[in-house]
Design an enzyme around this catalytic site. Structure first.
Site, mmCIF file in Angstrom:
data_model
loop_
_atom_site.group_PDB
_atom_site.id
_atom_site.type_symbol
_atom_site.label_atom_id
_atom_site.label_comp_id
_atom_site.label_asym_id
_atom_site.label_seq_id
_atom_site.Cartn_x
_atom_site.Cartn_y
_atom_site.Cartn_z
ATOM 1 N N LYS A 1 0.843 -1.202 0.000
ATOM 2 C CA LYS A 1 0.000 0.000 0.000
ATOM 3 C C LYS A 1 0.879 1.253 0.000
ATOM 4 O O LYS A 1 0.623 2.192 -0.751
ATOM 5 C CB LYS A 1 -0.940 -0.025 1.210
ATOM 6 N N ARG B 1 2.424 1.652 -3.409
ATOM 7 C CA ARG B 1 1.427 2.080 -4.401
ATOM 8 C C ARG B 1 1.068 3.555 -4.231
ATOM 9 O O ARG B 1 0.973 4.297 -5.206
ATOM 10 C CB ARG B 1 0.172 1.205 -4.262
ATOM 11 N N PRO C 1 -8.169 12.938 -0.184
ATOM 12 C CA PRO C 1 -8.026 14.403 -0.237
ATOM 13 C C PRO C 1 -6.595 14.901 -0.422
ATOM 14 O O PRO C 1 -6.383 15.906 -1.104
ATOM 15 C CB PRO C 1 -8.592 14.900 1.096
ATOM 16 N N ASN D 1 -2.332 13.523 -0.818
ATOM 17 C CA ASN D 1 -1.380 12.422 -0.949
ATOM 18 C C ASN D 1 -0.058 12.932 -1.509
ATOM 19 O O ASN D 1 -0.042 13.711 -2.455
ATOM 20 C CB ASN D 1 -1.934 11.326 -1.865
ATOM 21 N N THR D 2 1.028 12.434 -0.928
ATOM 22 C CA THR D 2 2.368 12.847 -1.347
ATOM 23 C C THR D 2 3.094 11.692 -2.038
ATOM 24 O O THR D 2 3.146 10.590 -1.494
ATOM 25 C CB THR D 2 3.187 13.301 -0.117
ATOM 26 N N LYS E 1 1.922 12.025 14.279
ATOM 27 C CA LYS E 1 0.732 12.870 14.511
ATOM 28 C C LYS E 1 -0.287 12.173 15.395
ATOM 29 O O LYS E 1 -0.978 12.818 16.177
ATOM 30 C CB LYS E 1 0.085 13.245 13.173
ATOM 31 N N ARG F 1 -3.185 17.756 -3.737
ATOM 32 C CA ARG F 1 -4.281 18.209 -2.882
ATOM 33 C C ARG F 1 -5.530 18.382 -3.739
ATOM 34 O O ARG F 1 -5.477 19.003 -4.794
ATOM 35 C CB ARG F 1 -3.893 19.538 -2.221
ATOM 36 N N HIS G 1 3.305 4.268 6.414
ATOM 37 C CA HIS G 1 2.395 5.424 6.472
ATOM 38 C C HIS G 1 3.216 6.688 6.239
ATOM 39 O O HIS G 1 4.339 6.795 6.729
ATOM 40 C CB HIS G 1 1.696 5.440 7.840
ATOM 41 N N PHE G 2 2.643 7.644 5.486
ATOM 42 C CA PHE G 2 3.287 8.951 5.266
ATOM 43 C C PHE G 2 2.686 9.931 6.252
ATOM 44 O O PHE G 2 1.483 10.223 6.182
ATOM 45 C CB PHE G 2 3.046 9.415 3.822
HETATM 46 P P1 139 Z 1 -2.732 5.428 6.279
HETATM 47 O O1 139 Z 1 -3.978 4.646 6.165
HETATM 48 O O2 139 Z 1 -2.715 6.688 7.075
HETATM 49 O O3 139 Z 1 -1.553 4.489 6.887
HETATM 50 P P2 139 Z 1 -1.446 6.864 4.128
HETATM 51 O O4 139 Z 1 -0.215 7.124 4.929
HETATM 52 O O5 139 Z 1 -1.255 6.554 2.710
HETATM 53 O O6 139 Z 1 -2.279 5.676 4.759
HETATM 54 N N1 139 Z 1 0.396 2.830 10.673
HETATM 55 C C1 139 Z 1 0.249 4.108 11.061
HETATM 56 N N2 139 Z 1 -0.610 5.070 10.696
HETATM 57 C C2 139 Z 1 -0.488 6.283 11.309
HETATM 58 N N3 139 Z 1 0.437 6.563 12.278
HETATM 59 C C3 139 Z 1 1.290 5.616 12.676
HETATM 60 N N4 139 Z 1 2.206 5.894 13.614
HETATM 61 C C4 139 Z 1 1.214 4.335 12.066
HETATM 62 N N5 139 Z 1 1.927 3.211 12.248
HETATM 63 C C5 139 Z 1 1.417 2.310 11.414
HETATM 64 C C6 139 Z 1 -1.224 3.231 6.338
HETATM 65 C C7 139 Z 1 -1.032 2.175 7.432
HETATM 66 O O7 139 Z 1 -0.021 2.590 8.354
HETATM 67 C C8 139 Z 1 -0.356 2.096 9.649
HETATM 68 C C9 139 Z 1 -1.869 2.288 9.690
HETATM 69 O O8 139 Z 1 -2.431 1.427 10.641
HETATM 70 C C10 139 Z 1 -2.289 1.941 8.266
HETATM 71 O O9 139 Z 1 -2.624 0.576 8.144
HETATM 72 O O10 139 Z 1 -3.109 11.358 6.804
HETATM 73 C C11 139 Z 1 -4.061 10.651 6.068
HETATM 74 C C12 139 Z 1 -3.483 10.167 4.762
HETATM 75 O O11 139 Z 1 -3.041 11.287 4.006
HETATM 76 C C13 139 Z 1 -1.714 11.090 3.561
HETATM 77 C C14 139 Z 1 -1.109 10.044 4.426
HETATM 78 C C15 139 Z 1 -2.287 9.255 4.938
HETATM 79 O O12 139 Z 1 -2.477 8.091 4.151
HETATM 80 N N6 139 Z 1 -0.897 12.304 3.620
HETATM 81 C C16 139 Z 1 -1.084 13.244 4.582
HETATM 82 C C17 139 Z 1 0.091 12.463 2.668
HETATM 83 O O13 139 Z 1 0.298 11.605 1.791
HETATM 84 N N7 139 Z 1 0.848 13.602 2.695
HETATM 85 C C18 139 Z 1 0.680 14.557 3.661
HETATM 86 O O14 139 Z 1 1.436 15.569 3.637
HETATM 87 C C19 139 Z 1 -0.318 14.361 4.624
#
Ligand code: 139
Length: 124
Positions: free
Chosen positions: A7, A10, A42, A44-45, A66, A85, A119-120
């Site tokens: 994920k 991707r 909404p 994604n980087t 965060k 965005r 995760h990002f």
């Molecule tokens: P997300 O479903 O948040 O995480 P994205 O990063 O693509 O998917 N996990 C954690 N999640 C958060 N904090 C932690 N410390 C974690 N440790 C493990 C994917 C997987 O990572 C696990 C989670 O359990 C999960 O299964 O913020 C919302 C979305 O927006 C993106 C990143 C995030 O999605 N985003 C935000 C960007 O791409 N860029 C930005 O600048 C801000």
């Protein structure tokens, strides 16, 4: 877990392209990478660096994410990014994005026996 690595790859990895003037990049890539199904994601980087460079960020010192978890890590160097965005006028299923080309340090959360990004969290 295996699927989480996939994920992250991707949704966030694009070592091949480094465009700085393609206004369609986000519209094309958000769709191609399946982030416009069900809802428009909404924000994604994308990271335009080799996998080894991004995986190595997990070896940097732990910092608080965060969500309060301690498994985040910040790259010591700025990396080439495209930040997408959703625009105000964008309406599902016609997801529209604005692209910003940035060189910033990234913060990712890492997990696993092979400790890699899942995760990002942010760029700084
Ligand atoms: P997300 O479903 O948040 O995480 P994205 O990063 O693509 O998917 N996990 C954690 N999640 C958060 N904090 C932690 N410390 C974690 N440790 C493990 C994917 C997987 O990572 C696990 C989670 O359990 C999960 O299964 O913020 C919302 C979305 O927006 C993106 C990143 C995030 O999605 N985003 C935000 C960007 O791409 N860029 C930005 O600048 C801000």
């Amino acid at each position: 877990r295996f699927w989480r690595l996939h994920k992250f790859q991707r949704q966030h990895m694009d070592p091949e392209h480094l465009t700085t003037n393609n206004t369609q990049y986000c519209n094309l890539m958000m769709k191609a990478r399946n982030m416009t199904k069900g809802i428009c994601k909404p924000v994604n980087t994308f990271i335009h660096e080799p996998k080894e460079i991004v995986d190595a960020v997990c070896q940097e010192a732990n910092i608080t994410c965060k969500n309060g978890q301690p498994n985040c890590h910040q790259s010591s160097l700025p990396l080439n990014l495209t930040h997408c965005r959703q625009t105000g006028a964008s309406k599902y299923p016609n997801c529209q994005y604005r692209a910003s080309y940035l060189t910033k340090q990234i913060i990712v959360a890492c997990e696993g026996k092979v400790y890699v990004p899942v995760h990002f969290d942010a760029y700084v």
